[in-house]
Design an enzyme around this catalytic site. Structure first.
Site, mmCIF file in Angstrom:
data_model
loop_
_atom_site.group_PDB
_atom_site.id
_atom_site.type_symbol
_atom_site.label_atom_id
_atom_site.label_comp_id
_atom_site.label_asym_id
_atom_site.label_seq_id
_atom_site.Cartn_x
_atom_site.Cartn_y
_atom_site.Cartn_z
ATOM 1 N N TYR A 173 50.150 -6.639 57.638
ATOM 2 C CA TYR A 173 48.912 -5.898 57.325
ATOM 3 C C TYR A 173 48.635 -4.851 58.406
ATOM 4 C CZ TYR A 173 47.006 -7.976 53.101
ATOM 5 O OH TYR A 173 46.789 -8.320 51.796
ATOM 6 N N TYR A 192 52.355 -27.220 59.552
ATOM 7 C CA TYR A 192 51.453 -26.458 60.431
ATOM 8 C C TYR A 192 52.215 -25.303 61.086
ATOM 9 C CZ TYR A 192 48.001 -25.709 64.205
ATOM 10 O OH TYR A 192 47.076 -25.175 65.069
ATOM 11 N N LYS A 240 48.153 -24.056 52.713
ATOM 12 C CA LYS A 240 47.386 -23.090 51.917
ATOM 13 C C LYS A 240 46.440 -22.255 52.788
ATOM 14 C CE LYS A 240 45.910 -24.362 47.701
ATOM 15 N NZ LYS A 240 45.329 -25.274 46.663
ATOM 16 N N THR A 251 44.204 -27.442 73.928
ATOM 17 C CA THR A 251 42.853 -27.180 74.422
ATOM 18 C C THR A 251 42.048 -28.470 74.296
ATOM 19 O OG1 THR A 251 43.063 -24.917 73.648
ATOM 20 C CG2 THR A 251 40.836 -25.672 74.094
ATOM 21 N N LYS A 261 40.646 -5.638 55.801
ATOM 22 C CA LYS A 261 41.098 -4.321 55.335
ATOM 23 C C LYS A 261 39.962 -3.608 54.576
ATOM 24 C CE LYS A 261 44.336 -2.380 52.008
ATOM 25 N NZ LYS A 261 45.172 -2.740 50.874
ATOM 26 N N SER A 286 41.748 -24.086 59.986
ATOM 27 C CA SER A 286 42.964 -24.875 59.707
ATOM 28 C C SER A 286 42.780 -26.260 60.310
ATOM 29 C CB SER A 286 44.197 -24.246 60.370
ATOM 30 O OG SER A 286 45.324 -25.085 60.181
ATOM 31 N N TYR A 297 34.538 -13.213 49.152
ATOM 32 C CA TYR A 297 34.098 -11.810 49.110
ATOM 33 C C TYR A 297 32.719 -11.692 49.731
ATOM 34 C CZ TYR A 297 37.682 -11.528 45.460
ATOM 35 O OH TYR A 297 38.846 -11.610 44.760
ATOM 36 N N ARG A 306 44.706 -36.948 68.635
ATOM 37 C CA ARG A 306 45.375 -36.254 69.733
ATOM 38 C C ARG A 306 45.292 -37.072 71.022
ATOM 39 N NH1 ARG A 306 43.936 -29.947 68.492
ATOM 40 N NH2 ARG A 306 41.987 -30.738 67.739
ATOM 41 N N LEU A 357 39.974 -18.913 62.492
ATOM 42 C CA LEU A 357 40.430 -20.158 63.124
ATOM 43 C C LEU A 357 40.675 -21.275 62.114
ATOM 44 C CD1 LEU A 357 39.130 -18.565 65.530
ATOM 45 C CD2 LEU A 357 38.405 -20.754 66.468
#
Ligand code: UDP
Length: 315
Positions: free
Chosen positions: A160, A146, A92, A176, A106, A76, A63, A187, A74
């Site tokens: 939304y 993922y 999550k 990227t 919102k 994650s 909040y 990676r 972004l």
């Protein structure tokens, strides 16, 4: 003054985005759990008067009473190795984290951009992938944590938008690369460059015929910003359409690192997509954007970064 939140701002792409926005004159609040992000990525802007860092895991509510204009969401884990190591935090943050940020948008009347992914297309049956393709995802496979988190994130973002009139954007980000990737993130880019610089064997998974298309991070960050600022509210592919096989990629990195590392073949991970290339006609038409940095140029800059990184941390 424009006030912007960047979630996942201590990560690879997030930290470049924070710097870019500070450069544009925004007041930037970076929120990151530091599960895979690093505060060292923010060294250049850490002391800047318009920059603030908050350590917080967005799976828990966040909040603020302060007026927010833009939220770039972004946060994650984003490399296969990371999301396999953190499957539940990945689900999550994709689900609850996105829900919490949409709620904040919102409440504040802020515009929010969701960082989605080419992984929503799974192991695609068509190539290149246009935004209209619904994908081929195994929901219960290891990558499902993922892929499905991001598919859910897109679904709740559109809900939304439609039900609560939240001003939303969805970027489907393709592979990227660039400075600040983590050497150990598993990676292809950090693995291959680290292996070539150390003179270790380069580990190609499968027979190396699977393809990817790699976009340099500065191009990607510019596209994310342009998407946020335009008025298009459906998902948009962002990436570089220059496609090559992983074996070609491994050979190119060996060459650019001036290395003669042997190429060894290891097992292909389950559900590893066999082809991936973005159809970027929407980004070209709507944003007037296309990548500027060529693969070799971008790789040279990334190799220079990893050389320094290895010199600091030791081989
Ligand atoms: N890959 C590989 N060797 C490595 C790491 C990755 O051959 O050491 C392959 C991987 O199987 C995939 C491609 O490189 O086909 C790109 O993998 P990465 O993890 O970079 O990103 P992805 O596109 O799979 O999310």
């Amino acid at each position: 003054m424009t006030k912007t939140i960047v979630t996942g701002g201590a990560g690879f792409i997030g930290s470049h985005l924070c710097e870019y926005l500070i450069g544009k004159g925004d007041k930037v609040v970076c929120i990151d759990s530091l599960i895979t992000g690093r505060t060292t990525n923010l060294e250049r802007i850490w002391q800047h008067k318009n920059f603030e860092f908050i350590e917080h895991n967005l799976s828990e509510p966040y909040y603020t009473g302060a007026k927010i204009d833009y939220i770039y969401h972004l946060a994650s884990p984003a490399s296969p190795k990371d999301y396999l190591e953190y499957p539940i935090p990945t689900l999550k943050v994709g689900a609850m984290g996105t829900y919490h940020m949409l709620g904040l948008a919102k409440h504040q009347g802020a515009r929010i951009l969701l960082a989605s992914t080419s992984e929503v297309y799974g192991d695609p049956k068509i190539n290149p992938q246009p935004e209209g393709y619904w994908g081929n995802v195994n929901p219960i496979g290891p990558r499902g944590v993922y892929d499905e988190a991001k598919r859910y994130a897109e679904a709740i973002t559109m809900a939304y938008h439609r039900s609560h009139n939240v001003d939303t954007r969805i970027a489907r980000i393709f592979n990227t690369f660039g400075p600040r990737m983590r050497l150990g993130d598993g990676r292809a880019v950090p693995n291959f460059i680290g292996q070539a610089l150390r003179g270790d064997p380069i580990t190609v998974y499968g027979d190396g015929t699977q393809t990817r298309s790699f976009c340099f991070v500065s191009d990607l960050v510019e596209a994310i910003y342009l998407l946020m600022m335009c008025d298009y509210d459906l998902p948009m592919n962002l990436g570089n359409p220059a496609e090559l096989t992983i074996l070609e990629f491994a050979k190119l990195i060996n060459l650019l690192c001036d290395s003669d590392s042997e190429i060894v073949y290891e097992q292909l991970p389950q559900d590893d997509p066999m082809q991936r290339r973005p159809d970027i006609s929407k980004a070209k038409a709507i944003l007037g954007w296309e990548p500027k940095v060529g693969l070799e140029d971008g790789l040279k800059r990334t190799i220079a970064f990893f050389k320094d990184d290895l010199a600091t941390k030791g081989f």
